[in-house]
Design a protein around this motif. Structure first.
Motif, PDB file in Angstrom:
ATOM      1  N   GLY A 118       0.794  -1.215   0.000  1.00 53.45           N
ATOM      2  CA  GLY A 118       0.000   0.000   0.000  1.00 53.45           C
ATOM      3  C   GLY A 118       0.831   1.272   0.000  1.00 53.45           C
ATOM      4  N   ILE A 119       1.807   1.342   0.913  1.00 55.20           N
ATOM      5  CA  ILE A 119       2.680   2.511   1.042  1.00 55.20           C
ATOM      6  C   ILE A 119       4.106   2.033   0.813  1.00 55.20           C
ATOM      7  N   LYS A 120       4.741   2.522  -0.219  1.00 53.49           N
ATOM      8  CA  LYS A 120       6.062   2.042  -0.599  1.00 53.49           C
ATOM      9  C   LYS A 120       7.064   2.253   0.530  1.00 53.49           C
ATOM     10  N   ASN A 121       7.725   1.161   0.932  1.00 54.12           N
ATOM     11  CA  ASN A 121       8.792   1.197   1.941  1.00 54.12           C
ATOM     12  C   ASN A 121       8.361   1.927   3.216  1.00 54.12           C
ATOM     13  N   LYS A 122       7.135   1.667   3.678  1.00 57.32           N
ATOM     14  CA  LYS A 122       6.604   2.445   4.794  1.00 57.32           C
ATOM     15  C   LYS A 122       7.402   2.263   6.084  1.00 57.32           C
ATOM     16  N   ASN A 123       8.035   1.107   6.283  1.00 59.63           N
ATOM     17  CA  ASN A 123       8.750   0.870   7.535  1.00 59.63           C
ATOM     18  C   ASN A 123      10.019   1.702   7.673  1.00 59.63           C
ATOM     19  N   ILE A 124      10.489   2.301   6.585  1.00 59.66           N
ATOM     20  CA  ILE A 124      11.692   3.132   6.663  1.00 59.66           C
ATOM     21  C   ILE A 124      11.395   4.580   6.273  1.00 59.66           C
ATOM     22  N   ARG A 125      10.113   4.914   6.145  1.00 55.17           N
ATOM     23  CA  ARG A 125       9.720   6.272   5.772  1.00 55.17           C
ATOM     24  C   ARG A 125      10.009   7.265   6.897  1.00 55.17           C
ATOM     25  N   SER A 126      10.175   8.514   6.517  1.00 52.09           N
ATOM     26  CA  SER A 126      10.252   9.589   7.493  1.00 52.09           C
ATOM     27  C   SER A 126       8.835   9.963   7.906  1.00 52.09           C
ATOM     28  N   PHE A 127       8.636  10.108   9.210  1.00 49.60           N
ATOM     29  CA  PHE A 127       7.329  10.477   9.754  1.00 49.60           C
ATOM     30  C   PHE A 127       7.528  11.696  10.653  1.00 49.60           C
ATOM     31  N   ASP A 164      13.809  -8.460   6.919  1.00 45.04           N
ATOM     32  CA  ASP A 164      14.615  -8.805   5.757  1.00 45.04           C
ATOM     33  C   ASP A 164      15.020  -7.535   5.012  1.00 45.04           C
ATOM     34  N   CYS A 165      14.892  -6.377   5.669  1.00 46.20           N
ATOM     35  CA  CYS A 165      15.141  -5.081   5.035  1.00 46.20           C
ATOM     36  C   CYS A 165      16.465  -4.501   5.528  1.00 46.20           C
ATOM     37  N   GLU A 166      17.442  -4.400   4.640  1.00 47.89           N
ATOM     38  CA  GLU A 166      18.763  -3.894   5.030  1.00 47.89           C
ATOM     39  C   GLU A 166      18.697  -2.425   5.444  1.00 47.89           C
ATOM     40  N   GLU A 167      17.845  -1.632   4.790  1.00 50.44           N
ATOM     41  CA  GLU A 167      17.725  -0.213   5.149  1.00 50.44           C
ATOM     42  C   GLU A 167      17.167  -0.061   6.562  1.00 50.44           C
ATOM     43  N   LEU A 168      16.217  -0.925   6.934  1.00 49.91           N
ATOM     44  CA  LEU A 168      15.660  -0.863   8.281  1.00 49.91           C
ATOM     45  C   LEU A 168      16.712  -1.273   9.312  1.00 49.91           C
ATOM     46  N   ILE A 169      17.488  -2.285   8.994  1.00 46.47           N
ATOM     47  CA  ILE A 169      18.567  -2.703   9.890  1.00 46.47           C
ATOM     48  C   ILE A 169      19.536  -1.543  10.125  1.00 46.47           C
ATOM     49  N   GLU A 170      19.894  -0.836   9.055  1.00 42.88           N
ATOM     50  CA  GLU A 170      20.822   0.292   9.179  1.00 42.88           C
ATOM     51  C   GLU A 170      20.235   1.389  10.065  1.00 42.88           C
ATOM     52  N   LEU A 171      18.951   1.700   9.864  1.00 43.46           N
ATOM     53  CA  LEU A 171      18.304   2.712  10.695  1.00 43.46           C
ATOM     54  C   LEU A 171      18.334   2.322  12.173  1.00 43.46           C
ATOM     55  N   ILE A 172      17.970   1.091  12.448  1.00 47.02           N
ATOM     56  CA  ILE A 172      17.910   0.634  13.838  1.00 47.02           C
ATOM     57  C   ILE A 172      19.304   0.598  14.460  1.00 47.02           C
ATOM     58  N   ASN A 173      20.284   0.167  13.703  1.00 53.18           N
ATOM     59  CA  ASN A 173      21.648   0.117  14.232  1.00 53.18           C
ATOM     60  C   ASN A 173      22.204   1.502  14.526  1.00 53.18           C
ATOM     61  N   ASN A 174      21.690   2.508  13.850  1.00 53.84           N
ATOM     62  CA  ASN A 174      22.182   3.874  14.030  1.00 53.84           C
ATOM     63  C   ASN A 174      21.367   4.689  15.029  1.00 53.84           C
ATOM     64  N   ASN A 175      20.427   4.057  15.718  1.00 55.06           N
ATOM     65  CA  ASN A 175      19.645   4.809  16.701  1.00 55.06           C
ATOM     66  C   ASN A 175      20.499   5.088  17.933  1.00 55.06           C
ATOM     67  N   ASN A 176      20.193   6.184  18.638  1.00 51.96           N
ATOM     68  CA  ASN A 176      20.980   6.566  19.815  1.00 51.96           C
ATOM     69  C   ASN A 176      20.224   6.330  21.115  1.00 51.96           C
ATOM     70  N   MET A 177      19.230   5.420  21.081  1.00 51.13           N
ATOM     71  CA  MET A 177      18.411   5.209  22.274  1.00 51.13           C
ATOM     72  C   MET A 177      18.672   3.871  22.948  1.00 51.13           C
ATOM     73  N   GLN A 178      18.561   2.774  22.212  1.00 53.88           N
ATOM     74  CA  GLN A 178      18.686   1.443  22.799  1.00 53.88           C
ATOM     75  C   GLN A 178      19.432   0.512  21.847  1.00 53.88           C
ATOM     76  N   PRO A 179      20.289  -0.366  22.381  1.00 53.73           N
ATOM     77  CA  PRO A 179      20.864  -1.414  21.529  1.00 53.73           C
ATOM     78  C   PRO A 179      19.792  -2.411  21.141  1.00 53.73           C
ATOM     79  N   VAL A 180      19.819  -2.835  19.889  1.00 51.08           N
ATOM     80  CA  VAL A 180      18.791  -3.739  19.371  1.00 51.08           C
ATOM     81  C   VAL A 180      19.465  -4.922  18.683  1.00 51.08           C
ATOM     82  N   LYS A 181      19.090  -6.120  19.071  1.00 53.64           N
ATOM     83  CA  LYS A 181      19.572  -7.315  18.388  1.00 53.64           C
ATOM     84  C   LYS A 181      18.849  -7.450  17.049  1.00 53.64           C
ATOM     85  N   ILE A 182      19.540  -8.003  16.082  1.00 55.50           N
ATOM     86  CA  ILE A 182      18.968  -8.167  14.740  1.00 55.50           C
ATOM     87  C   ILE A 182      18.783  -9.643  14.432  1.00 55.50           C
TER      88      ILE A 182
END
Length: 250
Positions: A16-25, A57-75
């Motif tokens: 429905g919404i292209k690449n919504k999980n990595i969109r800017s909101f 399975d989204c490499e862009e989402l993994i990159e976003l999460i790995n670069n967050n400054n709030m909490q460490p997240v396992k992938i």
């Protein structure tokens, strides 16, 4: 001390919404709102051991999460058999539990799934979810909003001859009808044993918490995304509980 596994699940692409999980909101990556709520909750409630995991399975989402400054997240890289359009999310959450139990060599007391496409949740929502879940000990506790329509009163279905009420009744006012809720798919707390059973969300003993009724929309179409941003900007301006989630992202 209770052990909590927080799961964040999002696959690549979207119909429905292209690449919504990595969109800017509202000027921040959409998944950061979920991480912000989790992080603020954990800062204020220190009586939990926890892990946070992203299944994707989204490499862009993994990159976003790995670069967050709030909490460490396992992938966890999502298995190909869990990427199809008709795969239930509960199957992905179950995969998170199984793999994190192995990786961490531990057993969790609850699995809390926070949907990426539900950015408008507040810290108290997570607190209420876990308070109800641990006090009443259901198989699943999930978030709802009060339904704006009621199948006993003002919802209809098509028949061979016109339409009729979804559920036949003699109610003349909505206030007479049983209270109805919409599942808003924002928050779920699972008993790990129930999750491992392979049953569906509604197949066991369920409890609910109510969330702000206009704060969650299904993000299925581009106009849904735009409308959600309008609502979000209003709440970020007029409601501190929502505002702090955005400001905490930085």
């Amino acid at each position: 001390m209770k052990k909590i596994l927080f799961t964040i699940c999002g696959r690549a692409g979207s119909k429905g919404i292209k690449n919504k999980n990595i969109r800017s909101f509202c000027n921040h990556p959409l998944p950061y709102y979920t991480l912000s709520a989790i992080d603020l909750f954990l800062r204020r409630h220190s009586g939990y051991e926890y892990r946070i995991v992203l299944n994707t399975d989204c490499e862009e989402l993994i990159e976003l999460i790995n670069n967050n400054n709030m909490q460490p997240v396992k992938i966890i890289k999502r298995n190909p058999e869990l990427t199809g359009d008709y795969v239930g999310k509960i199957d992905v959450v179950r995969d998170c539990l199984e793999k994190m139990e192995q990786k961490c060599n531990t057993k969790f007391d609850a699995v809390v799934d926070c949907d990426i496409t539900s950015p408008l949740r507040i810290v108290e929502d997570i607190n209420k979810l876990l308070s109800v879940h641990f006090s009443k000990n259901p198989d699943v506790t999930f978030s709802v909003t009060t339904a704006r329509r009621n199948p006993y009163f003002n919802q209809v279905i098509r028949t061979d001859k016109g339409v009729k009420k979804v559920i036949s009744s003699n109610y003349t006012a909505r206030q007479q009808a049983p209270e109805i809720f919409d599942m808003n798919a924002s928050l779920y707390a699972f008993n790990p044993d129930f999750l491992r059973s392979g049953k569906g969300v509604l197949d066991g003993y369920c409890e609910v918490i109510e969330m702000y009724d206009t704060a969650v929309l299904d993000l299925d179409h581009e106009n849904d995304f735009e409308l959600m941003e309008v609502i979000a900007n209003y709440l970020f301006t007029h409601n501190y509980d929502f505002k702090e989630i955005k400001e905490h992202i930085g």
